[in-house]
Design a protein around this motif. Structure first.
Motif, PDB file in Angstrom:
ATOM      1  N   PHE A 155     -44.743 -38.892  55.081  1.00  0.00           N
ATOM      2  CA  PHE A 155     -44.859 -40.265  55.572  1.00  0.00           C
ATOM      3  C   PHE A 155     -43.484 -40.755  56.036  1.00  0.00           C
ATOM      4  O   PHE A 155     -42.515 -40.676  55.269  1.00  0.00           O
ATOM      5  CB  PHE A 155     -45.388 -41.195  54.482  1.00  0.00           C
ATOM      6  CG  PHE A 155     -46.777 -40.852  54.017  1.00  0.00           C
ATOM      7  CD1 PHE A 155     -47.895 -41.275  54.709  1.00  0.00           C
ATOM      8  CD2 PHE A 155     -46.954 -40.070  52.878  1.00  0.00           C
ATOM      9  CE1 PHE A 155     -49.177 -40.944  54.276  1.00  0.00           C
ATOM     10  CE2 PHE A 155     -48.225 -39.734  52.434  1.00  0.00           C
ATOM     11  CZ  PHE A 155     -49.337 -40.174  53.140  1.00  0.00           C
TER      12      PHE A 155
ATOM     13  N   VAL B 226     -40.768 -43.576  56.704  1.00  0.00           N
ATOM     14  CA  VAL B 226     -40.523 -44.882  56.086  1.00  0.00           C
ATOM     15  C   VAL B 226     -39.197 -45.452  56.580  1.00  0.00           C
ATOM     16  O   VAL B 226     -38.331 -44.729  57.076  1.00  0.00           O
ATOM     17  CB  VAL B 226     -40.519 -44.805  54.544  1.00  0.00           C
ATOM     18  CG1 VAL B 226     -41.830 -44.244  54.025  1.00  0.00           C
ATOM     19  CG2 VAL B 226     -39.338 -43.972  54.048  1.00  0.00           C
ATOM     20  N   LYS B 227     -39.050 -46.760  56.387  1.00  0.00           N
ATOM     21  CA  LYS B 227     -37.816 -47.452  56.759  1.00  0.00           C
ATOM     22  C   LYS B 227     -37.087 -48.002  55.543  1.00  0.00           C
ATOM     23  O   LYS B 227     -35.867 -47.930  55.461  1.00  0.00           O
ATOM     24  CB  LYS B 227     -38.140 -48.583  57.735  1.00  0.00           C
ATOM     25  CG  LYS B 227     -36.941 -49.416  58.151  1.00  0.00           C
ATOM     26  CD  LYS B 227     -37.345 -50.506  59.128  1.00  0.00           C
ATOM     27  CE  LYS B 227     -36.144 -51.333  59.577  1.00  0.00           C
ATOM     28  NZ  LYS B 227     -36.528 -52.395  60.535  1.00  0.00           N
ATOM     29  N   THR B 228     -37.844 -48.540  54.593  1.00  0.00           N
ATOM     30  CA  THR B 228     -37.233 -49.235  53.461  1.00  0.00           C
ATOM     31  C   THR B 228     -37.475 -48.491  52.159  1.00  0.00           C
ATOM     32  O   THR B 228     -38.345 -47.612  52.063  1.00  0.00           O
ATOM     33  CB  THR B 228     -37.813 -50.648  53.335  1.00  0.00           C
ATOM     34  OG1 THR B 228     -39.201 -50.552  52.956  1.00  0.00           O
ATOM     35  CG2 THR B 228     -37.692 -51.419  54.642  1.00  0.00           C
TER      36      THR B 228
ATOM     37  N   ASP C  45     -38.801 -49.786  49.474  1.00  0.00           N
ATOM     38  CA  ASP C  45     -40.146 -50.108  48.985  1.00  0.00           C
ATOM     39  C   ASP C  45     -41.191 -49.232  49.662  1.00  0.00           C
ATOM     40  O   ASP C  45     -42.134 -48.757  49.006  1.00  0.00           O
ATOM     41  CB  ASP C  45     -40.463 -51.589  49.239  1.00  0.00           C
ATOM     42  CG  ASP C  45     -39.721 -52.519  48.284  1.00  0.00           C
ATOM     43  OD1 ASP C  45     -39.235 -52.028  47.247  1.00  0.00           O
ATOM     44  OD2 ASP C  45     -39.623 -53.720  48.589  1.00  0.00           O
ATOM     45  N   GLN C  46     -41.034 -48.990  50.952  1.00  0.00           N
ATOM     46  CA  GLN C  46     -41.965 -48.101  51.647  1.00  0.00           C
ATOM     47  C   GLN C  46     -41.853 -46.676  51.110  1.00  0.00           C
ATOM     48  O   GLN C  46     -42.860 -45.970  50.962  1.00  0.00           O
ATOM     49  CB  GLN C  46     -41.692 -48.123  53.151  1.00  0.00           C
ATOM     50  CG  GLN C  46     -42.040 -49.421  53.836  1.00  0.00           C
ATOM     51  CD  GLN C  46     -41.588 -49.453  55.294  1.00  0.00           C
ATOM     52  OE1 GLN C  46     -40.838 -48.580  55.756  1.00  0.00           O
ATOM     53  NE2 GLN C  46     -42.033 -50.462  56.026  1.00  0.00           N
ATOM     54  N   ALA C  47     -40.642 -46.258  50.807  1.00  0.00           N
ATOM     55  CA  ALA C  47     -40.441 -44.910  50.268  1.00  0.00           C
ATOM     56  C   ALA C  47     -41.086 -44.764  48.899  1.00  0.00           C
ATOM     57  O   ALA C  47     -41.712 -43.734  48.596  1.00  0.00           O
ATOM     58  CB  ALA C  47     -38.949 -44.601  50.182  1.00  0.00           C
TER      59      ALA C  47
ATOM     60  N   ALA D 141     -43.663 -46.423  47.791  1.00  0.00           N
ATOM     61  CA  ALA D 141     -45.109 -46.389  47.991  1.00  0.00           C
ATOM     62  C   ALA D 141     -45.560 -45.030  48.513  1.00  0.00           C
ATOM     63  O   ALA D 141     -46.590 -44.489  48.089  1.00  0.00           O
ATOM     64  CB  ALA D 141     -45.525 -47.508  48.951  1.00  0.00           C
ATOM     65  N   ALA D 142     -44.780 -44.447  49.432  1.00  0.00           N
ATOM     66  CA  ALA D 142     -45.131 -43.141  49.979  1.00  0.00           C
ATOM     67  C   ALA D 142     -45.056 -42.060  48.909  1.00  0.00           C
ATOM     68  O   ALA D 142     -45.901 -41.153  48.857  1.00  0.00           O
ATOM     69  CB  ALA D 142     -44.210 -42.805  51.138  1.00  0.00           C
TER      70      ALA D 142
ATOM     71  N   ARG E  74     -48.034 -41.723  46.913  1.00  0.00           N
ATOM     72  CA  ARG E  74     -49.131 -41.050  47.619  1.00  0.00           C
ATOM     73  C   ARG E  74     -48.969 -39.526  47.605  1.00  0.00           C
ATOM     74  O   ARG E  74     -49.951 -38.794  47.440  1.00  0.00           O
ATOM     75  CB  ARG E  74     -49.214 -41.554  49.061  1.00  0.00           C
ATOM     76  CG  ARG E  74     -49.523 -43.041  49.169  1.00  0.00           C
ATOM     77  CD  ARG E  74     -49.558 -43.513  50.609  1.00  0.00           C
ATOM     78  NE  ARG E  74     -50.696 -42.965  51.338  1.00  0.00           N
ATOM     79  CZ  ARG E  74     -50.951 -43.210  52.623  1.00  0.00           C
ATOM     80  NH1 ARG E  74     -50.131 -43.983  53.312  1.00  0.00           N
ATOM     81  NH2 ARG E  74     -52.016 -42.676  53.206  1.00  0.00           N
TER      82      ARG E  74
ATOM     83  N   HIS F 220     -38.120 -45.737  61.626  1.00  0.00           N
ATOM     84  CA  HIS F 220     -38.508 -45.219  60.308  1.00  0.00           C
ATOM     85  C   HIS F 220     -37.769 -43.901  60.123  1.00  0.00           C
ATOM     86  O   HIS F 220     -38.324 -42.821  60.350  1.00  0.00           O
ATOM     87  CB  HIS F 220     -40.025 -45.020  60.223  1.00  0.00           C
ATOM     88  CG  HIS F 220     -40.798 -46.291  60.199  1.00  0.00           C
ATOM     89  ND1 HIS F 220     -41.015 -47.051  61.331  1.00  0.00           N
ATOM     90  CD2 HIS F 220     -41.385 -46.955  59.170  1.00  0.00           C
ATOM     91  CE1 HIS F 220     -41.722 -48.126  61.000  1.00  0.00           C
ATOM     92  NE2 HIS F 220     -41.955 -48.101  59.711  1.00  0.00           N
TER      93      HIS F 220
END
Length: 418
Positions: free
Chosen positions: A134, A136-138, A140-142, A144-145, A148, A197
């Motif tokens: 996945f 990501v940019k941030t 928090d996104q990392a 969450a990824a 997963r 990203h």
């Protein structure tokens, strides 16, 4: 030209040259069968003896501008092929090949290889086995990824090579600590994405890590050299060595060959040279990445030593749409090992090898560090932290490894911490 004279050698346009230590053997070999005109951003130095001519341009990263220069060149003499082995410049080079109507002239395809997020999307659509991934940019996104794909996970820059910025994280705490390392690892040249990203969070697949250099013609992939990667400095993935065995069983493995072919078909890469990396998992090979160029770290040189197949001439032939000579002439094992200082910020006063202690199997032992300059081991040092290298050649992997061990013992370094 008289009837008795030899036909003029094809003209090959080479974009940039790279580091002399790692690329001169290619240019030297190519120049024996091709006239080479080089596009470069500075006046050539060591390269001149191998060149038919050169053009100094403001930038070799500007594809459309280079294409215009190539069209001017082609108005003076026929260009038979365009070649580049610099990862940062393969996209720009594809614009040149496109303008001249030559092989590997599709910027969309080459960008699909440069941008690892696009690589993942294309392979996913085709059902090619690979780690889940996945962009990501941030942070928090990392996080969450990573939930997963599961832990351990791998953080990887979206568009770098040589394992720069790659790190394994075992849990969310380590991801928080190391995300900035991956995000901020500098690129040798700027990489710009349509969407910002820059980091990939990927499933961690385990097994033997290999690379394979291949010639691709009209969509058919022919693997030539398999490099067995030696990785050090965990949790970082620094490539500290490789070995190439001419008799590597993967070269004849139908499942591996099918995975390699399916990968290139899914990416739409039809002509040229590629350097692909796989993890050999218990469930089969999993594609890590594909690079639209010859391998680095002297891997093609090891292939030349081990098999006799000349990577420079083969890549040049493929770039010109000619049939390369891919017939092995020997069956040996070549290996390379890179050496580093022990402590961060070490100023190297001197570095070299005790020649009397080098075994017969060592064919190259080279100091890379500049005296008076500061070096660090990975992760700070990465590729630029290397202070020396040794190359060995033998009939067996074990003997090759033993020769490299002996070279390490023969390495003499004087350094002080700054």
């Amino acid at each position: 030209m008289t009837a008795d004279s030899a036909p003029e050698r094809p003209l090959l346009l080479l974009v940039a040259s790279g580091w002399q230590l790692f690329r001169e053997y290619l240019l030297s070999s190519i120049s024996t069968e091709y006239r080479v005109h080089m596009f470069h951003s500075t006046e050539p130095s060591w390269e001149q003896q191998y060149l038919d001519g050169w053009t100094v341009l403001p930038s070799t990263l500007d594809g459309p501008a280079m294409a215009e220069a190539a069209l001017r060149l082609s108005g003076e003499q026929q260009v038979s092929g365009v070649l580049c082995w610099d990862e940062s410049r393969i996209l720009a080079t594809s614009y040149v090949a496109q303008a001249l109507g030559l092989p590997n002239g599709d910027p969309e395809v080459v960008w699909r290889l440069r941008d690892k997020a696009q690589t993942r999307a294309a392979l996913d659509a085709a059902g090619v086995p690979q780690p889940r991934s996945f962009p990501v940019k941030t942070l928090d996104q990392a996080l969450a990824a990573a939930e997963r794909v599961g832990y351990p996970a791998v953080l990887k820059p979206r568009g770098l090579g040589a394992s720069l910025g790659v790190v394994r994280v075992e849990n969310a705490e380590e991801l928080r600590e190391r995300f900035a390392f991956t995000r901020d690892t500098p690129a040798p040249e700027p990489v710009v994405y349509a969407s910002d990203h820059p980091v990939l969070v990927e499933e961690c697949v385990v097994g033997d890590e290999v690379s394979v250099d291949s010639v691709v013609q009209d969509g058919k992939v022919t693997p030539l050299f398999v490099g067995r990667k030696v990785v050090g400095y965990p949790p970082y993935a620094e490539e500290v060595g490789h070995h190439v065995d001419a008799a590597d069983p993967l070269l004849l493995d139908p499942d591996f060959q099918q995975a390699l072919q399916d990968t290139h078909t899914a990416l739409g890469f039809r002509d040229g040279w590629t350097h692909s990396e796989f993890m050999l998992t218990a469930a089969g090979p999993r594609l890590i990445e594909v690079n639209g160029r010859l391998g680095g770290d002297l891997i093609p040189f090891l292939g030349l030593l081990a098999t006799g197949i000349d990577p420079g001439r083969a890549a040049a032939a493929a770039a010109c749409g000619l049939t390369p000579n891919l017939q092995p002439t020997r069956q040996l094992v070549g290996g390379v090992r890179f050496f580093y200082v022990d402590e961060p910020d070490s100023v190297v006063e001197s570095v070299g090898f005790d020649q009397a202690r080098l075994p017969a199997g060592i064919v190259k032992a080279v100091a890379m560090a500049t005296p008076g300059k500061s070096y660090s081991p990975p992760p700070e040092g990465t590729v630029w932290g290397r202070i020396a290298l040794a190359v060995a050649l033998s009939t067996e992997v074990a003997d090759c490894t033993a020769a490299l061990d002996a070279a390490e013992q023969a390495l003499q370094v004087e350094a002080r911490t700054s």
